[in-house]
Enzyme design. Sequence first.
Site, PDB file in Angstrom:
ATOM      1  N   ILE A  15      44.924  19.680  -0.349  1.00 19.91           N
ATOM      2  CA  ILE A  15      44.046  19.538   0.821  1.00 19.91           C
ATOM      3  C   ILE A  15      44.170  18.139   1.424  1.00 19.91           C
ATOM      4  O   ILE A  15      44.066  17.955   2.633  1.00 19.91           O
ATOM      5  CB  ILE A  15      42.573  19.877   0.461  1.00 19.91           C
ATOM      6  CG1 ILE A  15      41.727  20.116   1.719  1.00 19.91           C
ATOM      7  CG2 ILE A  15      41.937  18.807  -0.403  1.00 19.91           C
ATOM      8  CD1 ILE A  15      41.911  21.461   2.340  1.00 19.91           C
ATOM      9  N   ALA A  16      44.424  17.146   0.559  1.00 17.95           N
ATOM     10  CA  ALA A  16      44.579  15.764   1.031  1.00 17.95           C
ATOM     11  C   ALA A  16      45.804  15.630   1.934  1.00 17.95           C
ATOM     12  O   ALA A  16      45.794  14.864   2.904  1.00 17.95           O
ATOM     13  CB  ALA A  16      44.681  14.817  -0.152  1.00 17.95           C
ATOM     14  N   SER A  36      44.759   7.903  -7.261  1.00 15.90           N
ATOM     15  CA  SER A  36      44.744   8.989  -8.225  1.00 15.90           C
ATOM     16  C   SER A  36      44.552   8.375  -9.605  1.00 15.90           C
ATOM     17  O   SER A  36      44.741   7.164  -9.784  1.00 15.90           O
ATOM     18  CB  SER A  36      46.072   9.759  -8.165  1.00 15.90           C
ATOM     19  OG  SER A  36      46.179  10.683  -9.234  1.00 15.90           O
ATOM     20  N   ARG A  37      44.181   9.204 -10.566  1.00 17.12           N
ATOM     21  CA  ARG A  37      44.111   8.699 -11.940  1.00 17.12           C
ATOM     22  C   ARG A  37      45.518   8.413 -12.468  1.00 17.12           C
ATOM     23  O   ARG A  37      45.683   7.720 -13.455  1.00 17.12           O
ATOM     24  CB  ARG A  37      43.391   9.716 -12.830  1.00 17.12           C
ATOM     25  CG  ARG A  37      41.891   9.785 -12.568  1.00 17.12           C
ATOM     26  CD  ARG A  37      41.241  10.943 -13.287  1.00 17.12           C
ATOM     27  NE  ARG A  37      41.756  12.234 -12.838  1.00 17.12           N
ATOM     28  CZ  ARG A  37      41.300  13.408 -13.242  1.00 17.12           C
ATOM     29  NH1 ARG A  37      40.310  13.462 -14.123  1.00 17.12           N
ATOM     30  NH2 ARG A  37      41.807  14.529 -12.782  1.00 17.12           N
ATOM     31  N   TYR A  58      40.519   4.753  -9.025  1.00 19.84           N
ATOM     32  CA  TYR A  58      39.611   4.924  -7.877  1.00 19.84           C
ATOM     33  C   TYR A  58      38.861   3.626  -7.601  1.00 19.84           C
ATOM     34  O   TYR A  58      38.726   3.201  -6.457  1.00 19.84           O
ATOM     35  CB  TYR A  58      38.609   6.052  -8.147  1.00 19.84           C
ATOM     36  CG  TYR A  58      39.217   7.418  -8.388  1.00 19.84           C
ATOM     37  CD1 TYR A  58      40.418   7.799  -7.802  1.00 19.84           C
ATOM     38  CD2 TYR A  58      38.574   8.345  -9.207  1.00 19.84           C
ATOM     39  CE1 TYR A  58      40.963   9.054  -8.019  1.00 19.84           C
ATOM     40  CE2 TYR A  58      39.110   9.607  -9.434  1.00 19.84           C
ATOM     41  CZ  TYR A  58      40.306   9.954  -8.847  1.00 19.84           C
ATOM     42  OH  TYR A  58      40.852  11.193  -9.060  1.00 19.84           O
ATOM     43  N   HIS A  79      32.959  16.211  -6.742  1.00 21.24           N
ATOM     44  CA  HIS A  79      32.516  15.679  -5.446  1.00 21.24           C
ATOM     45  C   HIS A  79      31.293  14.790  -5.575  1.00 21.24           C
ATOM     46  O   HIS A  79      31.221  13.712  -4.970  1.00 21.24           O
ATOM     47  CB  HIS A  79      32.223  16.824  -4.472  1.00 21.24           C
ATOM     48  CG  HIS A  79      33.445  17.532  -3.993  1.00 21.24           C
ATOM     49  ND1 HIS A  79      33.404  18.621  -3.162  1.00 21.24           N
ATOM     50  CD2 HIS A  79      34.767  17.303  -4.243  1.00 21.24           C
ATOM     51  CE1 HIS A  79      34.638  19.030  -2.910  1.00 21.24           C
ATOM     52  NE2 HIS A  79      35.471  18.255  -3.560  1.00 21.24           N
ATOM     53  N   LYS A  97      34.453  19.975   1.423  1.00 21.09           N
ATOM     54  CA  LYS A  97      33.490  21.028   1.116  1.00 21.09           C
ATOM     55  C   LYS A  97      33.915  21.761  -0.160  1.00 21.09           C
ATOM     56  O   LYS A  97      35.103  21.753  -0.493  1.00 21.09           O
ATOM     57  CB  LYS A  97      33.331  21.992   2.305  1.00 21.09           C
ATOM     58  CG  LYS A  97      34.622  22.708   2.748  1.00 21.09           C
ATOM     59  CD  LYS A  97      34.910  23.928   1.907  1.00 21.09           C
ATOM     60  CE  LYS A  97      36.334  24.322   1.935  1.00 21.09           C
ATOM     61  NZ  LYS A  97      36.721  25.115   0.736  1.00 21.09           N
ATOM     62  N   ASP A 178      34.879  28.194  -2.915  1.00 27.41           N
ATOM     63  CA  ASP A 178      36.177  27.783  -2.386  1.00 27.41           C
ATOM     64  C   ASP A 178      36.405  28.290  -0.969  1.00 27.41           C
ATOM     65  O   ASP A 178      36.759  27.518  -0.073  1.00 27.41           O
ATOM     66  CB  ASP A 178      37.289  28.283  -3.310  1.00 27.41           C
ATOM     67  CG  ASP A 178      38.617  27.611  -3.017  1.00 27.41           C
ATOM     68  OD1 ASP A 178      38.627  26.380  -2.919  1.00 27.41           O
ATOM     69  OD2 ASP A 178      39.628  28.318  -2.878  1.00 27.41           O
TER      70      ASP A 178
END
Length: 323
Positions: A15-16, A36-37, A58, A79, A97, A178
């Site tokens: 989605i990013a 990212s981790r 982060y 989120h 979302k 979703d």
Amino acid sequence: MTKIINWAILGPGKIAKKFALGLEHVPNANLYAAASRSLDKAKDFAEEMGADNAYGSYTEMLNDPEVDAVYVATPHVFHHEHTLLCLKHKKAVLCEKPFAMNKEQVKEMINFAQKQDTFLMEAMWTNFLPHFKYTSEIIKSGKYGKVLSMEADFGFNAPFDPESRIYNKSLGGGSLLDIGIYPIFAALSFLGKPKKIEATAEMTKTEVDARCHATFTYPENVKAELYSFVDKETDVAATIKLEKAEIYITPRFHNPSSVVITTPTDSFTKEFGVTANGYNFEAEHVGEMLRENRKESTDMTFAKSLELIETLDQVREKIGLEY
């Protein structure tokens, strides 16, 4: 001079990438960083999407004073945590979302944003698409009379994998949060809050909903039939029947689309000429809000997000889905 908004992406997944592609069409916006981790994952994303910086933490990214706004694109269950982390660092947040897993989490996020005097908005991108705004305005105008009924669906066929985000309960899996969120948001946008909610679901071995069917009932027995599937392809269309016309949002209704309006004497298609992927509209709106020094969207308001998550909570209760 109009301030350039330096965007950072927290959680560089599928989605990013869509958001980053949309950002290319936003005036005075820059994809500044990705975190990212995994530093390697952040670097790969930054190289592919043209971000200036990559972080393997982060917090490290949030400590960068050049970051103006953060797009939170991690799985649903994170989120709440990641939004609070961004707000703690006083970074404006556009959170994908669903805003969070339940109303209590959303209220906490909103309250903390207000306490921090920092901008926060749910990334319900469909809300900002021209065809969606047009449909909402046409219905609210009463030009074609009252709404008599509505139907909307969203379905895709994902092979069952208990470890995948779609089916894993610990990652907030299932169709409702979703994709079922889109038909539900459309019903809330076009018809408002229902008087009554009924819902049924088909559950998987992992105790999430593979299919969900919600019926919203309004005064004068007006009904919205809303469907979501993660094990079946559907048209992903929406139909609203009014006293004097039928409005059909062509597939896929949550994406940039066109609207067909049919009356007893005529039928015409309204096109909107959107050439980007559509994520640009919400990003442009956030930029406007930040330049006006606002802490809450004038369009995707906290009230809208609270109504949406409250409705999702009610549907979850009806189908016995607990996280």
